[in-house]
Scaffold this active site. Structure first.
Site, PDB file in Angstrom:
ATOM      1  N   ASN A  67      18.842  10.979  -7.818  1.00  0.00           N
ATOM      2  CA  ASN A  67      20.014  10.609  -8.624  1.00  0.00           C
ATOM      3  C   ASN A  67      19.514   9.900  -9.879  1.00  0.00           C
ATOM      4  O   ASN A  67      19.086   8.757  -9.816  1.00  0.00           O
ATOM      5  CB  ASN A  67      20.923   9.681  -7.797  1.00  0.00           C
ATOM      6  CG  ASN A  67      22.061   9.111  -8.629  1.00  0.00           C
ATOM      7  OD1 ASN A  67      22.365   9.610  -9.713  1.00  0.00           O
ATOM      8  ND2 ASN A  67      22.693   8.064  -8.123  1.00  0.00           N
ATOM      9  N   LYS A 112      21.215   9.028 -12.482  1.00  0.00           N
ATOM     10  CA  LYS A 112      22.229   8.173 -13.133  1.00  0.00           C
ATOM     11  C   LYS A 112      22.274   8.475 -14.638  1.00  0.00           C
ATOM     12  O   LYS A 112      22.046   9.615 -15.030  1.00  0.00           O
ATOM     13  CB  LYS A 112      21.941   6.693 -12.849  1.00  0.00           C
ATOM     14  CG  LYS A 112      21.643   6.441 -11.370  1.00  0.00           C
ATOM     15  CD  LYS A 112      21.594   5.016 -11.010  1.00  0.00           C
ATOM     16  CE  LYS A 112      21.163   4.883  -9.560  1.00  0.00           C
ATOM     17  NZ  LYS A 112      21.261   3.540  -9.056  1.00  0.00           N
ATOM     18  N   HIS A 146      29.502   7.219  -4.998  1.00  0.00           N
ATOM     19  CA  HIS A 146      28.368   6.302  -5.191  1.00  0.00           C
ATOM     20  C   HIS A 146      28.910   4.881  -5.388  1.00  0.00           C
ATOM     21  O   HIS A 146      29.961   4.687  -6.007  1.00  0.00           O
ATOM     22  CB  HIS A 146      27.550   6.739  -6.409  1.00  0.00           C
ATOM     23  CG  HIS A 146      26.236   6.033  -6.494  1.00  0.00           C
ATOM     24  ND1 HIS A 146      26.131   4.752  -6.984  1.00  0.00           N
ATOM     25  CD2 HIS A 146      24.995   6.397  -6.125  1.00  0.00           C
ATOM     26  CE1 HIS A 146      24.861   4.373  -6.917  1.00  0.00           C
ATOM     27  NE2 HIS A 146      24.150   5.357  -6.400  1.00  0.00           N
ATOM     28  N   GLU A 200      28.182   2.653  -7.363  1.00  0.00           N
ATOM     29  CA  GLU A 200      28.431   2.281  -8.763  1.00  0.00           C
ATOM     30  C   GLU A 200      29.792   2.800  -9.216  1.00  0.00           C
ATOM     31  O   GLU A 200      30.486   2.146  -9.996  1.00  0.00           O
ATOM     32  CB  GLU A 200      27.290   2.808  -9.654  1.00  0.00           C
ATOM     33  CG  GLU A 200      26.016   1.996  -9.431  1.00  0.00           C
ATOM     34  CD  GLU A 200      24.725   2.746  -9.689  1.00  0.00           C
ATOM     35  OE1 GLU A 200      24.749   3.826 -10.295  1.00  0.00           O
ATOM     36  OE2 GLU A 200      23.671   2.239  -9.257  1.00  0.00           O
ATOM     37  N   GLU A 216      24.060   4.202   1.840  1.00  0.00           N
ATOM     38  CA  GLU A 216      23.388   3.441   0.792  1.00  0.00           C
ATOM     39  C   GLU A 216      23.893   1.999   0.815  1.00  0.00           C
ATOM     40  O   GLU A 216      24.925   1.692   0.174  1.00  0.00           O
ATOM     41  CB  GLU A 216      23.679   4.057  -0.578  1.00  0.00           C
ATOM     42  CG  GLU A 216      23.206   5.487  -0.724  1.00  0.00           C
ATOM     43  CD  GLU A 216      22.909   5.826  -2.181  1.00  0.00           C
ATOM     44  OE1 GLU A 216      21.774   6.219  -2.451  1.00  0.00           O
ATOM     45  OE2 GLU A 216      23.791   5.663  -3.029  1.00  0.00           O
ATOM     46  N   GLY A 246      18.711  -0.250  -6.191  1.00  0.00           N
ATOM     47  CA  GLY A 246      18.128  -0.722  -7.445  1.00  0.00           C
ATOM     48  C   GLY A 246      17.623  -2.154  -7.382  1.00  0.00           C
ATOM     49  O   GLY A 246      17.308  -2.743  -8.402  1.00  0.00           O
ATOM     50  N   SER A 282      16.467   1.873  -2.788  1.00  0.00           N
ATOM     51  CA  SER A 282      15.068   1.519  -3.048  1.00  0.00           C
ATOM     52  C   SER A 282      14.093   2.305  -2.180  1.00  0.00           C
ATOM     53  O   SER A 282      13.090   1.759  -1.711  1.00  0.00           O
ATOM     54  CB  SER A 282      14.851   0.005  -2.889  1.00  0.00           C
ATOM     55  OG  SER A 282      15.648  -0.699  -3.829  1.00  0.00           O
TER      56      SER A 282
END
Ligand code: PEP
Length: 278
Positions: free
Chosen positions: A31, A33, A119, A121, A191, A197, A237
């Site tokens: 991904n 992003k 996701h 985010e 996730e 991240g 990660s």
């Protein structure tokens, strides 16, 4: 590191990745992003294409920014490279007056096979809720796409011992009304938000515990067979240093990789770790 949960359920008699003689697919998806220039994107996929490819029981997927999809698909096709391409999001309506949005059928007709939906985010920054994500999944499937549906708890939710409840709600509301046939085209990515991240990874035991729970949930809401075939990816990660140990877990069927997918050496190393389980 957040503590381990105490889920001891799961589906005890599943053999690792097998169900009457068949194997569950391992998937490694990158991904990107909103990162990398167009030139860098083509350089990266050129580097991946030389080194890795999908096979019968394993699929490599790259999810670049939407404008790059047609060129990357063409690059893989011209090089005869068996790597799938995915979008990172799509609108829940098929078409209409939604300036700036990308529809599922636009992704599909640009050559994408997958789309990431839900996701963290998107959930946090764009206020996307399970009900909306359920609509997006339906629209994506109608457009012929496969879906990578992301779920995961925040640090506060884990600390409050709400992880399994949060996962249950995200999974059951996200896949509501999908048929067993629909679910053949759905992959779930666990996730944990606190691991995305941040450099902090769920331990293999923490990941396995939630993955087993998700598989048990799917079995309860659909059937043991559908659950046995569902690929459940870990994301948060994932790096060459931890990929092997994570994917070695019985219910971890690959990874959704963010930061490390922007470095060809790291992404290729993660794919190789996954290939070692074929
Ligand atoms: C992600 O954003 O899906 C992700 C897993 O990111 P990272 O690997 O950078 O934690």
């Amino acid at each position: 590191m957040p503590k381990c949960l105490k889920y001891s359920g799961g589906i005890a008699n599943y053999e690792a990745r097998t169900y009457p003689g068949m194997k569950r697919k391992i998937i490694v998806a990158g991904n990107w992003k909103m990162n990398v220039s167009y030139d860098e994107a083509l350089r990266l996929t050129g580097a991946f294409g030389k080194e890795v490819s999908s096979s019968n029981n394993m699929e490599v997927v790259v999810c670049p920014p939407a404008p790059y999809i047609p060129s990357i698909v063409q690059q893989f096709e011209m090089g005869n490279q068996n790597i799938s391409v995915g979008g990172q999001n799509c609108h829940h309506e098929q078409k209409g007056a939604y300036t700036g949005e990308v529809s599922a059928s636009m992704l599909a007709s640009s050559g994408a096979k997958y789309v990431i939906i839900g996701h963290s985010e998107r959930r946090a920054q764009f206020n996307e809720r399970n009900e909306l994500l359920n609509k997006k999944i339906g629209t994506a499937l109608e457009a012929g796409l496969h879906v990578i549906y992301c779920v995961g708890e925040t640090l506060e939710e884990r600390r409050a011992d709400h992880t399994l409840q949060v996962i249950k709600t995200q999974v059951t509301e996200g896949i509501a009304n999908l048929t067993s046939q629909d679910l053949e085209k759905v992959v779930i990515a666990y996730e944990p938000v606190w691991a995305i991240g941040t450099g902090e990874t769920a331990s293999p035991a923490q990941a396995q515990e939630v993955h087993a729970y998700i598989r048990a949930l799917i079995a309860t809401y659909t059937s043991a067979e559908v659950a046995a075939f569902l690929s459940i990816l870990y994301g948060g990660s994932m790096k060459p240093a931890n990929a092997r140990e994570l994917i070695a877990q019985q219910d971890v069927d690959g990874g959704l990789v963010g930061g490390a997918s922007l470095d060809e050496h790291q992404f290729i190393a993660i794919v190789r770790s996954a290939q070692s389980f074929l």
